[in-house]
Design a protein around this motif. Structure first.
Motif, PDB file in Angstrom:
ATOM      1  N   ALA A   1       0.823  -1.215   0.000  1.00 17.33           N
ATOM      2  CA  ALA A   1       0.000   0.000   0.000  1.00 17.33           C
ATOM      3  C   ALA A   1       0.853   1.260   0.000  1.00 17.33           C
ATOM      4  O   ALA A   1       0.440   2.290  -0.535  1.00 17.33           O
ATOM      5  CB  ALA A   1      -0.931  -0.001   1.205  1.00 17.33           C
ATOM      6  N   ARG A   2       2.039   1.171   0.578  1.00 22.60           N
ATOM      7  CA  ARG A   2       2.900   2.357   0.625  1.00 22.60           C
ATOM      8  C   ARG A   2       3.315   2.808  -0.770  1.00 22.60           C
ATOM      9  O   ARG A   2       3.374   3.997  -1.051  1.00 22.60           O
ATOM     10  CB  ARG A   2       4.109   2.067   1.504  1.00 22.60           C
ATOM     11  N   SER A   3       3.584   1.878  -1.662  1.00 20.47           N
ATOM     12  CA  SER A   3       3.929   2.231  -3.043  1.00 20.47           C
ATOM     13  C   SER A   3       2.733   2.860  -3.753  1.00 20.47           C
ATOM     14  O   SER A   3       2.879   3.841  -4.487  1.00 20.47           O
ATOM     15  CB  SER A   3       4.388   1.007  -3.825  1.00 20.47           C
ATOM     16  N   VAL A   4       1.548   2.302  -3.536  1.00 15.08           N
ATOM     17  CA  VAL A   4       0.338   2.858  -4.134  1.00 15.08           C
ATOM     18  C   VAL A   4       0.111   4.271  -3.596  1.00 15.08           C
ATOM     19  O   VAL A   4      -0.192   5.203  -4.347  1.00 15.08           O
ATOM     20  CB  VAL A   4      -0.896   1.958  -3.847  1.00 15.08           C
ATOM     21  N   TYR A   5       0.287   4.434  -2.294  1.00 12.93           N
ATOM     22  CA  TYR A   5       0.134   5.744  -1.645  1.00 12.93           C
ATOM     23  C   TYR A   5       1.082   6.781  -2.265  1.00 12.93           C
ATOM     24  O   TYR A   5       0.657   7.874  -2.640  1.00 12.93           O
ATOM     25  CB  TYR A   5       0.402   5.594  -0.147  1.00 12.93           C
ATOM     26  N   LYS A   6       2.352   6.414  -2.385  1.00  9.08           N
ATOM     27  CA  LYS A   6       3.346   7.336  -2.959  1.00  9.08           C
ATOM     28  C   LYS A   6       3.008   7.687  -4.402  1.00  9.08           C
ATOM     29  O   LYS A   6       3.111   8.845  -4.814  1.00  9.08           O
ATOM     30  CB  LYS A   6       4.744   6.731  -2.875  1.00  9.08           C
ATOM     31  N   ASP A   7       2.578   6.707  -5.171  1.00 14.45           N
ATOM     32  CA  ASP A   7       2.210   6.944  -6.561  1.00 14.45           C
ATOM     33  C   ASP A   7       1.032   7.918  -6.657  1.00 14.45           C
ATOM     34  O   ASP A   7       1.058   8.868  -7.438  1.00 14.45           O
ATOM     35  CB  ASP A   7       1.868   5.621  -7.250  1.00 14.45           C
ATOM     36  N   LEU A   8       0.008   7.696  -5.832  1.00 12.30           N
ATOM     37  CA  LEU A   8      -1.159   8.577  -5.858  1.00 12.30           C
ATOM     38  C   LEU A   8      -0.815   9.971  -5.342  1.00 12.30           C
ATOM     39  O   LEU A   8      -1.317  10.970  -5.846  1.00 12.30           O
ATOM     40  CB  LEU A   8      -2.296   7.963  -5.046  1.00 12.30           C
ATOM     41  N   LYS A   9       0.062  10.034  -4.347  1.00 12.06           N
ATOM     42  CA  LYS A   9       0.509  11.329  -3.810  1.00 12.06           C
ATOM     43  C   LYS A   9       1.225  12.121  -4.911  1.00 12.06           C
ATOM     44  O   LYS A   9       1.004  13.319  -5.055  1.00 12.06           O
ATOM     45  CB  LYS A   9       1.439  11.076  -2.617  1.00 12.06           C
ATOM     46  N   ASN A  10       2.057  11.448  -5.687  1.00  6.51           N
ATOM     47  CA  ASN A  10       2.769  12.096  -6.790  1.00  6.51           C
ATOM     48  C   ASN A  10       1.822  12.570  -7.891  1.00  6.51           C
ATOM     49  O   ASN A  10       2.172  13.456  -8.671  1.00  6.51           O
ATOM     50  CB  ASN A  10       3.821  11.162  -7.390  1.00  6.51           C
ATOM     51  N   LYS A  11       0.640  11.979  -7.958  1.00  8.31           N
ATOM     52  CA  LYS A  11      -0.350  12.366  -8.970  1.00  8.31           C
ATOM     53  C   LYS A  11      -1.356  13.380  -8.411  1.00  8.31           C
ATOM     54  O   LYS A  11      -2.395  13.618  -9.005  1.00  8.31           O
ATOM     55  CB  LYS A  11      -1.078  11.122  -9.480  1.00  8.31           C
ATOM     56  N   ASP A  12      -1.046  13.940  -7.244  1.00 10.96           N
ATOM     57  CA  ASP A  12      -1.875  14.967  -6.598  1.00 10.96           C
ATOM     58  C   ASP A  12      -3.283  14.500  -6.262  1.00 10.96           C
ATOM     59  O   ASP A  12      -4.245  15.272  -6.327  1.00 10.96           O
ATOM     60  CB  ASP A  12      -1.941  16.244  -7.446  1.00 10.96           C
ATOM     61  N   VAL A  13      -3.421  13.222  -5.907  1.00 12.07           N
ATOM     62  CA  VAL A  13      -4.706  12.712  -5.439  1.00 12.07           C
ATOM     63  C   VAL A  13      -4.901  13.187  -3.998  1.00 12.07           C
ATOM     64  O   VAL A  13      -3.956  13.180  -3.201  1.00 12.07           O
ATOM     65  CB  VAL A  13      -4.741  11.166  -5.519  1.00 12.07           C
ATOM     66  N   THR A  14      -6.106  13.611  -3.668  1.00 10.36           N
ATOM     67  CA  THR A  14      -6.427  14.069  -2.314  1.00 10.36           C
ATOM     68  C   THR A  14      -6.805  12.862  -1.457  1.00 10.36           C
ATOM     69  O   THR A  14      -7.560  11.994  -1.889  1.00 10.36           O
ATOM     70  CB  THR A  14      -7.601  15.068  -2.352  1.00 10.36           C
ATOM     71  N   PHE A  15      -6.303  12.844  -0.229  1.00 10.96           N
ATOM     72  CA  PHE A  15      -6.562  11.743   0.698  1.00 10.96           C
ATOM     73  C   PHE A  15      -7.588  12.176   1.736  1.00 10.96           C
ATOM     74  O   PHE A  15      -7.472  13.259   2.320  1.00 10.96           O
ATOM     75  CB  PHE A  15      -5.265  11.306   1.382  1.00 10.96           C
ATOM     76  N   LEU A  16      -8.576  11.318   1.973  1.00  5.03           N
ATOM     77  CA  LEU A  16      -9.558  11.579   3.026  1.00  5.03           C
ATOM     78  C   LEU A  16      -8.971  11.287   4.388  1.00  5.03           C
ATOM     79  O   LEU A  16      -9.288  11.948   5.369  1.00  5.03           O
ATOM     80  CB  LEU A  16     -10.808  10.719   2.825  1.00  5.03           C
ATOM     81  N   MET A  17      -8.155  10.259   4.446  1.00  6.24           N
ATOM     82  CA  MET A  17      -7.479   9.885   5.687  1.00  6.24           C
ATOM     83  C   MET A  17      -6.346   8.936   5.374  1.00  6.24           C
ATOM     84  O   MET A  17      -6.313   8.317   4.321  1.00  6.24           O
ATOM     85  CB  MET A  17      -8.448   9.267   6.687  1.00  6.24           C
ATOM     86  N   GLU A  18      -5.409   8.863   6.308  1.00  5.48           N
ATOM     87  CA  GLU A  18      -4.289   7.931   6.191  1.00  5.48           C
ATOM     88  C   GLU A  18      -3.837   7.539   7.581  1.00  5.48           C
ATOM     89  O   GLU A  18      -3.891   8.346   8.511  1.00  5.48           O
ATOM     90  CB  GLU A  18      -3.141   8.561   5.400  1.00  5.48           C
ATOM     91  N   SER A  19      -3.427   6.299   7.736  1.00  2.20           N
ATOM     92  CA  SER A  19      -2.939   5.849   9.039  1.00  2.20           C
ATOM     93  C   SER A  19      -1.545   6.412   9.277  1.00  2.20           C
ATOM     94  O   SER A  19      -0.803   6.684   8.333  1.00  2.20           O
ATOM     95  CB  SER A  19      -2.907   4.313   9.098  1.00  2.20           C
ATOM     96  N   ASP A  20      -1.200   6.602  10.538  1.00  6.75           N
ATOM     97  CA  ASP A  20       0.151   7.065  10.876  1.00  6.75           C
ATOM     98  C   ASP A  20       1.198   6.088  10.356  1.00  6.75           C
ATOM     99  O   ASP A  20       2.282   6.480   9.958  1.00  6.75           O
ATOM    100  CB  ASP A  20       0.307   7.223  12.395  1.00  6.75           C
ATOM    101  N   SER A  21       0.844   4.802  10.322  1.00  6.51           N
ATOM    102  CA  SER A  21       1.795   3.762   9.915  1.00  6.51           C
ATOM    103  C   SER A  21       2.100   3.779   8.419  1.00  6.51           C
ATOM    104  O   SER A  21       2.999   3.073   7.974  1.00  6.51           O
ATOM    105  CB  SER A  21       1.291   2.393  10.345  1.00  6.51           C
ATOM    106  N   ILE A  22       1.397   4.592   7.633  1.00  7.69           N
ATOM    107  CA  ILE A  22       1.670   4.651   6.192  1.00  7.69           C
ATOM    108  C   ILE A  22       3.079   5.183   5.940  1.00  7.69           C
ATOM    109  O   ILE A  22       3.687   4.900   4.918  1.00  7.69           O
ATOM    110  CB  ILE A  22       0.601   5.510   5.446  1.00  7.69           C
ATOM    111  N   HIS A  23       3.627   5.924   6.887  1.00  7.34           N
ATOM    112  CA  HIS A  23       4.955   6.516   6.732  1.00  7.34           C
ATOM    113  C   HIS A  23       6.060   5.636   7.324  1.00  7.34           C
ATOM    114  O   HIS A  23       7.224   5.992   7.258  1.00  7.34           O
ATOM    115  CB  HIS A  23       4.979   7.905   7.362  1.00  7.34           C
ATOM    116  N   GLU A  24       5.689   4.493   7.899  1.00  8.95           N
ATOM    117  CA  GLU A  24       6.673   3.549   8.421  1.00  8.95           C
ATOM    118  C   GLU A  24       7.094   2.605   7.303  1.00  8.95           C
ATOM    119  O   GLU A  24       6.447   2.520   6.263  1.00  8.95           O
ATOM    120  CB  GLU A  24       6.082   2.788   9.602  1.00  8.95           C
TER     121      GLU A  24
END
Length: 116
Positions: free
Chosen positions: A69-92
């Motif tokens: 999920a972290r790779s998917v998260y980074k990819d979507l973040k790079n595409k300027d997708v807005t996040f409704l929420m994210e767990s603190d552990s997404i950055h671990e």
């Protein structure tokens, strides 16, 4: 991300009535099979998964369970997708994590990684 590894998460009003209904359609409980008083259960028929959740969220959600999920998260973040929420552990670096986005019509999409 494997699009075949997904489920529908349904916000239900009566977990017992919903479980009984989906059993009539041939679904069987596979997770959350402890006390149903926990207000959630995952049911399966073939490759189809449906999560029934009472009093946990207001809208139905499509859930993807990527192995990374972290790779998917980074990819979507790079595409300027807005996040409704994210767990603190997404950055671990390891462990379970999740995040949620919504499509242009307001449908929520949850990405939920259970394992490392």
């Amino acid at each position: 991300m494997n699009p075949n590894n997904h489920s529908l998460s349904l916000a239900v009003k009566d977990i017992h009535a919903s479980k009984t209904f989906y059993e009539k359609l041939g679904f069987e409980p596979v997770e959350g099979t402890g006390p149903i008083e926990n207000n959630w259960i995952i049911m399966k028929k073939g490759h189809s998964l449906i999560g029934l959740f009472q009093d946990m969220f207001e809208e139905n959600i499509i859930t993807f369970n990527p192995t990374d999920a972290r790779s998917v998260y980074k990819d979507l973040k790079n595409k300027d997708v807005t996040f409704l929420m994210e767990s603190d552990s997404i950055h671990e670096k390891k462990g379970p994590c999740h995040f949620c986005i919504e499509d242009p019509d307001g449908n929520q999409i949850l990405f939920d990684q259970h394992n490392d």
